[in-house]
Design a protein around this motif. Structure first.
Motif, short mmCIF file in Angstrom:
data_model
loop_
_atom_site.label_atom_id
_atom_site.label_comp_id
_atom_site.label_asym_id
_atom_site.label_seq_id
_atom_site.Cartn_x
_atom_site.Cartn_y
_atom_site.Cartn_z
N ASP A 124 -2.47 8.20 -9.96
CA ASP A 124 -1.47 8.67 -8.86
C ASP A 124 -2.07 7.83 -7.90
OD1 ASP A 124 -3.85 9.18 -7.27
OD2 ASP A 124 -3.40 11.66 -6.18
N GLY A 125 -2.76 6.94 -7.90
CA GLY A 125 -3.01 5.70 -7.38
C GLY A 125 -4.23 5.56 -5.51
N LEU A 126 -4.12 6.48 -5.76
CA LEU A 126 -5.06 7.68 -4.69
C LEU A 126 -6.50 7.24 -4.93
CD1 LEU A 126 -2.31 9.28 -2.87
CD2 LEU A 126 -3.03 6.93 -2.10
N PRO A 127 -7.51 6.85 -4.02
CA PRO A 127 -9.31 7.39 -4.52
C PRO A 127 -9.10 8.74 -4.21
CG PRO A 127 -8.69 6.32 -2.26
CD PRO A 127 -7.47 6.47 -2.56
N TYR A 128 -10.16 9.00 -4.65
CA TYR A 128 -10.86 10.87 -3.98
C TYR A 128 -11.38 10.33 -2.89
CZ TYR A 128 -9.22 11.37 -9.06
OH TYR A 128 -8.37 11.87 -10.34
N ARG B 159 0.43 -1.18 0.22
CA ARG B 159 -0.12 0.17 -0.16
C ARG B 159 0.54 1.12 -0.05
NH1 ARG B 159 -5.33 -0.11 0.73
NH2 ARG B 159 -6.28 -2.30 1.58
N ASN B 160 0.40 2.43 -0.24
CA ASN B 160 0.81 3.80 -0.68
C ASN B 160 0.84 4.28 0.85
OD1 ASN B 160 0.75 7.04 -0.86
ND2 ASN B 160 0.95 6.36 -2.58
N SER B 161 1.83 5.14 1.27
CA SER B 161 2.18 5.30 2.64
C SER B 161 1.08 5.86 3.25
CB SER B 161 3.38 6.02 2.57
OG SER B 161 3.31 7.27 1.96
N ARG B 162 0.61 6.87 2.58
CA ARG B 162 -0.65 7.95 2.78
C ARG B 162 -2.34 6.32 2.96
NH1 ARG B 162 2.09 9.69 -1.10
NH2 ARG B 162 2.71 12.06 -0.85
N LEU C 100 -7.70 11.95 6.08
CA LEU C 100 -8.61 11.77 4.78
C LEU C 100 -8.22 12.81 3.61
CD1 LEU C 100 -12.06 10.94 6.11
CD2 LEU C 100 -10.31 9.25 5.03
N ALA C 101 -7.02 14.15 4.22
CA ALA C 101 -6.32 15.19 3.29
C ALA C 101 -5.72 14.75 2.25
CB ALA C 101 -5.66 15.84 4.51
N PRO C 102 -5.31 13.55 2.16
CA PRO C 102 -3.90 12.95 0.67
C PRO C 102 -5.51 13.11 0.21
CG PRO C 102 -2.87 11.89 3.05
CD PRO C 102 -4.12 12.40 3.58
N PHE C 103 -6.74 12.35 0.54
CA PHE C 103 -7.48 11.72 -0.95
C PHE C 103 -8.07 13.37 -1.25
CE2 PHE C 103 -6.74 8.75 2.34
CZ PHE C 103 -6.08 8.04 1.66
N ARG C 104 -8.11 14.60 -1.46
CA ARG C 104 -8.13 15.58 -1.63
C ARG C 104 -8.27 15.56 -3.39
NH1 ARG C 104 -4.65 20.04 1.08
NH2 ARG C 104 -6.16 18.77 2.60
N ILE C 105 -9.35 16.02 -3.98
CA ILE C 105 -9.44 16.26 -5.53
C ILE C 105 -8.73 17.33 -5.95
CG2 ILE C 105 -10.79 16.85 -7.28
CD1 ILE C 105 -12.60 14.68 -5.99
#
Length: 376
Positions: A320-324, A55-58, A368-373
């Motif tokens: 980038d492989g991260l969800p929105y 997994r991504n570190s975020r 949850l901040a890393p998943f902002r749009i």
């Protein structure tokens, strides 16, 4: 209820988990699903992995929370999720010609996971062979997390929905949404002519259907695409099964032992998705490649009987492989939870709890901040 504090579109794991967590705060919720609950990414055969590895570190803070939640989730919801704590292995092959880069990667992953409180540890070859006797000699070791496991995606979604319903949420199946009106009182218009309004926000937990719905609503679409993961069910000779949730650091592979003696093989091999019909189907070449990779890691799987091949549960991907996970508009009326890449299921209990807190309190949790749009 034609009006509710929150309207949730999408009846998969995320839609139902958000319904449960939001209604648990005392807010009213209506959830609408175009088909039956848990029929797309949260449906399909077999089980899903509940893992920290790869997994991504975020995502790791959410993984740490979710791994603590899964063992008691069935008791909390009052229905089975099918969770089994098998332990998870991320295999590492010996590659001296590459300067043992596999071990270097594994060590880096272990150090990273340890900083987030995860119980991952490195296993040398002898320890791996004792834990997973059927693994090929080429596996030099593994990154092992004893807290990982598998769970039933459909059962989990249905458990969340039932628990939400008991708390007063309105669950409406067979209710396709035509479009969204993001005005001061955001609303969704159903195919049957019904208009449902939200006093606070509309939540889109629609995964691969998100952009189509945004287009129909004359709203900007997101950088997303859909892929049909291919899932194989194999009955090995002599009823052999691996013992753990198993992935591989360098190979496209995820292996899960199911309770009926079937070994589930997935991990990223692709079927063929048809956007015109919204259906996926297996690809023969990918089936063969997936079986070959599995047999190279677990020789006892070679020559096993292929029981089924499925590619009907689409997943949505982001660049980038991260969800929105964010509001689409400045007025905070339309909230999106999408782009889960096939690994959102494991962290759903933690994500849903934080997202519900955000939606009801108005304050975004730091986790949850890393998943902002960010579109500009």
């Amino acid at each position: 209820m034609d009006d509710a504090d929150f309207l949730i579109v999408g009846g998969g794991v995320y839609g139902t988990a958000l319904a449960y967590e939001i209604v648990s705060t005392g807010s009213s919720v209506t959830l609408v699903e175009a088909d039956r609950l848990a029929t797309r990414a949260s449906g399909g055969p077999g089980k899903r992995g509940v893992r920290a590895n790869g997994r991504n570190s975020r995502e790791l803070p959410l993984v740490h929370e979710a791994l603590a939640q899964w063992p008691s989730l069935s008791e909390l919801l009052g229905a089975e999720t099918g969770f089994e704590r098998l332990g998870g292995l991320m295999l590492v092959d010996s590659a001296p010609e590459q300067g043992e880069i596999g071990w270097a990667r594994a060590e880096a992953h272990q150090r990273l996971q340890a900083t987030f409180g995860l119980a991952s540890r490195l296993l040398a070859r002898d320890d791996l062979a004792a834990l997973e006797p059927g693994v090929a000699p080429s596996a030099a070791g593994a990154l092992f997390n004893p807290d990982e496991g598998i769970a039933d995606q459909r059962s989990t979604a249905l458990a969340y929905a039932a628990a939400a319903g008991k708390l007063g949420a309105s669950i409406r199946e067979s209710s396709p949404v035509l479009d969204i009106n993001p005005g001061s009182r955001p609303a969704v218009r159903l195919r049957d002519g019904t208009t449902l309004r939200a006093r606070r926000a509309v939540v889109l937990a629609t995964n691969h259907g998100t952009n189509a719905l945004l287009e129909r609503s004359a709203m900007p679409v997101l950088p997303l695409w859909t892929m049909a993961p291919q899932v194989l069910m194999v009955q090995a000779k002599d009823d052999y099964q691996p013992r753990h949730l198993v992935g591989h650091l360098a190979k496209t592979l995820s292996v899960k032992p199911l309770s009926d003696g079937i070994t589930m093989i997935s991990g990223g091999m692709r079927g063929r998705w048809d956007p015109r019909t919204n259906t996926g189907r297996p690809v023969d070449a990918s089936i063969g490649e997936s079986l070959d990779v599995a047999a190279s890691v677990f020789p006892a799987l070679a020559g096993g009987a292929l029981m089924t091949a499925d590619a009907g549960s689409p997943e949505t991907y982001t660049p980038d492989g991260l969800p929105y996970l964010d509001f689409l508009d400045a007025d905070r009326r339309i909230f999106v939870a999408t782009g889960w890449h096939g690994h959102g299921f494991a962290i759903a209990p933690a994500v849903a709890r934080h997202a519900a807190d955000w939606l009801t309190s108005g304050r975004r949790p730091d986790v949850l901040a890393p998943f902002r749009i960010r579109l500009r």
